[in-house]
Design a protein around this motif. Structure first.
Motif, PDB file in Angstrom:
ATOM      1  N   UNK A  83      -6.930  -1.313  -9.494  1.00 55.51           N
ATOM      2  CA  UNK A  83      -5.910  -1.672  -8.645  1.00 55.51           C
ATOM      3  C   UNK A  83      -4.854  -0.704  -8.325  1.00 55.51           C
ATOM      4  N   UNK A  84      -5.436   0.583  -8.301  1.00 53.41           N
ATOM      5  CA  UNK A  84      -4.536   1.557  -7.662  1.00 53.41           C
ATOM      6  C   UNK A  84      -3.951   1.411  -6.475  1.00 53.41           C
ATOM      7  N   UNK A  85      -2.711   1.575  -6.339  1.00 54.38           N
ATOM      8  CA  UNK A  85      -1.815   1.519  -4.918  1.00 54.38           C
ATOM      9  C   UNK A  85      -2.169   3.017  -4.094  1.00 54.38           C
ATOM     10  N   UNK A  86      -1.661   3.019  -2.858  1.00 55.35           N
ATOM     11  CA  UNK A  86      -1.722   4.397  -2.256  1.00 55.35           C
ATOM     12  C   UNK A  86      -0.395   4.988  -2.684  1.00 55.35           C
ATOM     13  N   UNK A  87      -0.841   6.547  -2.880  1.00 51.43           N
ATOM     14  CA  UNK A  87       0.373   7.360  -3.368  1.00 51.43           C
ATOM     15  C   UNK A  87       1.237   7.814  -2.228  1.00 51.43           C
TER      16      UNK A  87
ATOM     17  N   UNK B 137     -12.462   7.678   0.420  1.00 51.89           N
ATOM     18  CA  UNK B 137     -11.551   8.891   0.318  1.00 51.89           C
ATOM     19  C   UNK B 137     -10.875   8.953   1.608  1.00 51.89           C
ATOM     20  N   UNK B 138     -11.380   8.191   2.553  1.00 50.45           N
ATOM     21  CA  UNK B 138     -10.550   8.360   4.043  1.00 50.45           C
ATOM     22  C   UNK B 138      -9.315   7.602   4.438  1.00 50.45           C
ATOM     23  N   UNK B 139      -9.308   6.416   3.579  1.00 46.99           N
ATOM     24  CA  UNK B 139      -8.361   5.234   4.123  1.00 46.99           C
ATOM     25  C   UNK B 139      -7.513   5.044   2.966  1.00 46.99           C
ATOM     26  N   UNK B 140      -6.539   3.986   3.509  1.00 47.54           N
ATOM     27  CA  UNK B 140      -5.226   3.807   2.641  1.00 47.54           C
ATOM     28  C   UNK B 140      -5.909   2.826   1.506  1.00 47.54           C
ATOM     29  N   UNK B 141      -5.624   2.962   0.262  1.00 46.92           N
ATOM     30  CA  UNK B 141      -6.383   2.145  -0.752  1.00 46.92           C
ATOM     31  C   UNK B 141      -6.147   0.653  -0.544  1.00 46.92           C
ATOM     32  N   UNK B 142      -7.020  -0.094  -1.050  1.00 49.58           N
ATOM     33  CA  UNK B 142      -7.432  -1.432  -0.601  1.00 49.58           C
ATOM     34  C   UNK B 142      -6.177  -2.393  -0.959  1.00 49.58           C
ATOM     35  N   UNK B 143      -5.310  -2.200  -2.373  1.00 51.51           N
ATOM     36  CA  UNK B 143      -4.346  -3.219  -2.420  1.00 51.51           C
ATOM     37  C   UNK B 143      -3.410  -3.094  -1.735  1.00 51.51           C
ATOM     38  N   UNK B 144      -2.913  -1.608  -1.385  1.00 51.31           N
ATOM     39  CA  UNK B 144      -1.849  -1.146  -0.494  1.00 51.31           C
ATOM     40  C   UNK B 144      -1.779  -1.530   0.992  1.00 51.31           C
ATOM     41  N   UNK B 145      -3.229  -1.417   1.451  1.00 56.75           N
ATOM     42  CA  UNK B 145      -3.448  -1.728   2.926  1.00 56.75           C
ATOM     43  C   UNK B 145      -3.341  -3.170   3.178  1.00 56.75           C
ATOM     44  N   UNK B 146      -3.789  -4.011   2.098  1.00 57.22           N
ATOM     45  CA  UNK B 146      -3.797  -5.638   2.411  1.00 57.22           C
ATOM     46  C   UNK B 146      -2.325  -6.138   1.841  1.00 57.22           C
ATOM     47  N   UNK B 147      -1.899  -5.417   1.009  1.00 58.16           N
ATOM     48  CA  UNK B 147      -0.735  -6.049   0.375  1.00 58.16           C
ATOM     49  C   UNK B 147       0.605  -5.187   0.556  1.00 58.16           C
ATOM     50  N   UNK B 148       0.483  -4.133   1.045  1.00 52.73           N
ATOM     51  CA  UNK B 148       1.835  -3.464   1.417  1.00 52.73           C
ATOM     52  C   UNK B 148       2.433  -3.306  -0.126  1.00 52.73           C
ATOM     53  N   UNK B 149       3.924  -3.573   0.314  1.00 49.87           N
ATOM     54  CA  UNK B 149       4.838  -3.558  -0.790  1.00 49.87           C
ATOM     55  C   UNK B 149       4.717  -4.625  -2.025  1.00 49.87           C
ATOM     56  N   UNK B 150       3.568  -5.553  -1.704  1.00 51.01           N
ATOM     57  CA  UNK B 150       3.415  -6.903  -2.649  1.00 51.01           C
ATOM     58  C   UNK B 150       1.951  -6.269  -3.164  1.00 51.01           C
ATOM     59  N   UNK B 151       1.568  -5.052  -3.604  1.00 54.44           N
ATOM     60  CA  UNK B 151       0.324  -4.587  -4.161  1.00 54.44           C
ATOM     61  C   UNK B 151       0.449  -4.925  -5.490  1.00 54.44           C
ATOM     62  N   UNK B 152       0.249  -6.005  -5.845  1.00 52.62           N
ATOM     63  CA  UNK B 152       0.332  -6.710  -7.283  1.00 52.62           C
ATOM     64  C   UNK B 152      -1.118  -6.499  -7.924  1.00 52.62           C
ATOM     65  N   UNK B 153      -1.084  -6.633  -9.268  1.00 53.49           N
ATOM     66  CA  UNK B 153      -2.226  -6.814  -9.969  1.00 53.49           C
ATOM     67  C   UNK B 153      -3.053  -8.159  -9.770  1.00 53.49           C
TER      68      UNK B 153
ATOM     69  N   UNK C 162      -3.167  -9.483  -6.790  1.00 54.28           N
ATOM     70  CA  UNK C 162      -3.799  -9.229  -5.426  1.00 54.28           C
ATOM     71  C   UNK C 162      -5.036  -8.278  -5.803  1.00 54.28           C
ATOM     72  N   UNK C 163      -4.863  -7.379  -6.431  1.00 45.59           N
ATOM     73  CA  UNK C 163      -5.969  -6.384  -6.768  1.00 45.59           C
ATOM     74  C   UNK C 163      -6.763  -7.025  -7.395  1.00 45.59           C
ATOM     75  N   UNK C 164      -6.990  -8.215  -8.155  1.00 49.35           N
ATOM     76  CA  UNK C 164      -7.990  -8.627  -8.873  1.00 49.35           C
ATOM     77  C   UNK C 164      -8.835  -9.540  -7.834  1.00 49.35           C
ATOM     78  N   UNK C 165      -7.999 -10.318  -6.905  1.00 46.36           N
ATOM     79  CA  UNK C 165      -8.592 -11.280  -5.740  1.00 46.36           C
ATOM     80  C   UNK C 165      -9.438 -10.268  -4.896  1.00 46.36           C
ATOM     81  N   UNK C 166      -8.984  -9.077  -4.436  1.00 51.06           N
ATOM     82  CA  UNK C 166      -9.672  -8.246  -3.573  1.00 51.06           C
ATOM     83  C   UNK C 166     -10.885  -7.477  -4.112  1.00 51.06           C
TER      84      UNK C 166
END
Length: 535
Positions: free
Chosen positions: A369-373, A327-343, A345-349
């Motif tokens: 695999x939710x990205x940051x809002x 609840x304190x940090x940017x969601x995983x797929x957005x933090x590591x994927x940025x604009x390429x926060x794809x499903x 990448x979400x699966x790999x992470x």
């Protein structure tokens, strides 16, 4: 001797306020969590970790506790908690609660008495008070994590009190025996109610240096982007927290918890990564813990993962807790994927999260695999976000409500007006939509958890890295006769590593992306995560 239940367990972190609202007030509640226990159970997890449940003025959304023995009215009160606890146990799920014992709200009765009872009062020293310097300024240079001096002046006592976080979160004085016992009694109270353990907030901060020695600065040449993000990060927090003797407090806490049977207590350590391992060992400190190293990293590389485990390796008795999101940090797929926060990448992470050695924490929505809002300033409710706008969007982007059904108003979260806006980025990623898609991140998350739970190597085994060319990460998890190689392609392009250790191995069906194994040669699609059962 059987391993304790928590070693290798998978925990599901519920941020109650954003999970499911059942009474239409726009805030998630405990009846909402109870209503979704079948969903949580279907993931295959072992336990639920609840964000703070206690009454609070919500200056820091529950991390400023006003009553340790109550349950927040927004969440349904004590009756709702008891109902949830019984329902979770009936489904075979353990329950852990977030406990904040380093500080309280300034509205807690203990602090009110400490402030108003005078310097000779019964609770005068239950908090960290100090006289101002001769010129009236703060007693030393300690900085708050949230910005500015970590001291607040109170004319009623003509003294400052220490607050590591918000001014409304005064620091409890664990060097006072009566205050320490009162805090420990909080643990007894909830364990006697039947909970299975605790996550301890900022577990490195119980003790302070009684001489109030200034903290040294982080050398300018060593400062990273993270150091500059908040002023408090520009210091080495050696004297306001992270003291070596803090280990003794943590050991007292663990032994107190263990008096109630097979329970689990783990801690959050936000600074000084190396201290985390020192606070955690079989006979000293807590059962487990995590730092913000994995939570704050912006670029995922094999070298980074290896370096983190090398640090942990200096404490071989330490069993880590592994978390990529909370609840304190940017969601995983957005933090590591940025604009390429794809499903993909979400699966790999998610696969990497479940494959690493430790007790695993999944933050609600991570399985989707939710990205940051992306929120505007007028939508923020987080004091940190407002303080550091526009440099930082704060923590609200990872706290937006859970998307249950794209066809329902407010994505099925509430019939009222949600406390944070529903994220438009989550519109097509709801639970209902992913339940209907066998190739969704949710479907993969269930498969991955099942793989982990069915393997002693992946659950409790040791981890040894293999030599692999960048950008491929490879390691083996081993427990007894079971050996599983875990291989990850961190690239947007295919990779073709040759790993002699894979000779005679068999590809496991659960994987992210595509893979082909021929002897010791492996073909990997972009962002693939592959598991090979070794002979």
């Amino acid at each position: 001797m059987a391993a304790p239940w928590w070693k290798g367990a998978v925990l599901y972190h519920v941020y109650i306020r954003s999970f499911l609202d059942t009474d239409g007030d726009g805030y998630g509640d405990l009846p909402g969590v109870e209503a979704k226990l079948d969903y949580i159970k279907s993931l295959g997890v072992d336990a639920v970790w609840l964000s703070p449940i206690h009454p609070s003025p919500d200056r820091d959304w529950g991390y400023d506790v006003a009553d340790f023995e109550g349950v927040h009215r927004d969440y349904g009160g004590m009756d709702a908690f008891n109902s949830f606890l019984n329902a979770a146990h009936a489904k075979g799920l353990k329950v852990l609660i977030d406990e904040v014992l380093s500080h309280t709200s300034d509205e807690h009765a203990w602090f009110v008495e400490s402030l108003t009872g005078g310097k000779d009062g019964e609770k005068a020293d239950w908090y960290v008070w100090a006289d101002p310097k001769e010129d009236g300024t703060a007693p030393n240079n300690w900085l708050s994590v949230f910005g500015g001096p970590a001291w607040a002046y109170q004319p009623a006592r003509r003294q400052h009190y220490h607050h590591k976080f918000l001014r409304q979160q005064p620091k409890l004085n664990w060097r006072n025996p009566q205050a320490a016992e009162a805090a420990l009694s909080v643990l007894d109270y909830w364990l006697e109610k039947g909970i299975d353990g605790f996550r301890l907030d900022v577990a490195g901060t119980y003790l302070h240096d009684e001489t109030l020695t200034d903290n040294p600065p982080v050398p300018v040449a060593e400062r990273t982007r993270h150091d500059w993000s908040h002023a408090g990060n520009l210091q080495r927090h050696f004297h306001d927290s992270n003291l070596p003797e803090n280990e003794q407090v943590l050991e007292v806490i663990r032994r107190r918890v263990e008096q109630h049977g097979d329970r689990f207590v783990f801690g959050e350590f936000s600074e000084e990564e190396d201290r985390c391992g020192g606070y955690l060992a079989p006979d000293v400190g807590l059962h487990s813990g995590y730092t913000f190293v994995l939570l704050l990293q912006r670029k995922l590389t094999p070298a980074f993962v290896k370096a983190h485990y090398e640090t942990l390796g200096r404490y071989p008795a330490h069993w880590p807790t592994i978390s990529f999101a909370n609840h304190d940090v940017v969601r995983t797929v957005s933090r590591f994927g940025g604009s390429e926060a794809t499903p993909e990448l979400a699966k790999q992470l998610f696969a990497l999260l479940l494959a690493l050695k430790g007790t695993t924490i999944i933050y609600q929505g991570e399985e989707l695999g939710l990205p940051q809002a992306a929120l505007t300033r007028d939508q923020l409710r987080d004091p940190v976000g407002d303080l550091y706008w526009p440099y930082s969007g704060g923590r609200d982007g990872c706290r937006t409500p859970m998307p249950w059904d794209s066809a329902e108003p407010n994505l099925g979260f509430t019939a009222g007006e949600s406390w944070l806006p529903m994220a438009r980025e989550h519109q097509g990623l709801s639970v209902a939509a992913q339940e209907a898609d066998p190739d969704s991140p949710l479907a993969f998350a269930r498969q991955m958890i099942a793989l982990r739970k069915g393997s002693s190597a992946l659950s409790r085994g040791e981890l040894a890295f293999l030599e692999a060319p960048d950008p491929v990460l490879a390691f083996v998890r081993e427990d007894g006769a079971e050996r599983i190689a875990c291989i990850f392609n961190f690239s947007d392009n295919p990779a073709f590593p040759t790993l002699p250790e894979l000779e005679g191995g068999e590809l496991i069906a659960t994987r992210a992306g595509d893979a082909e194994l021929r002897g010791g040669s492996l073909g990997l699609s972009p962002h693939a995560a592959v598991f090979v059962r070794l002979p």
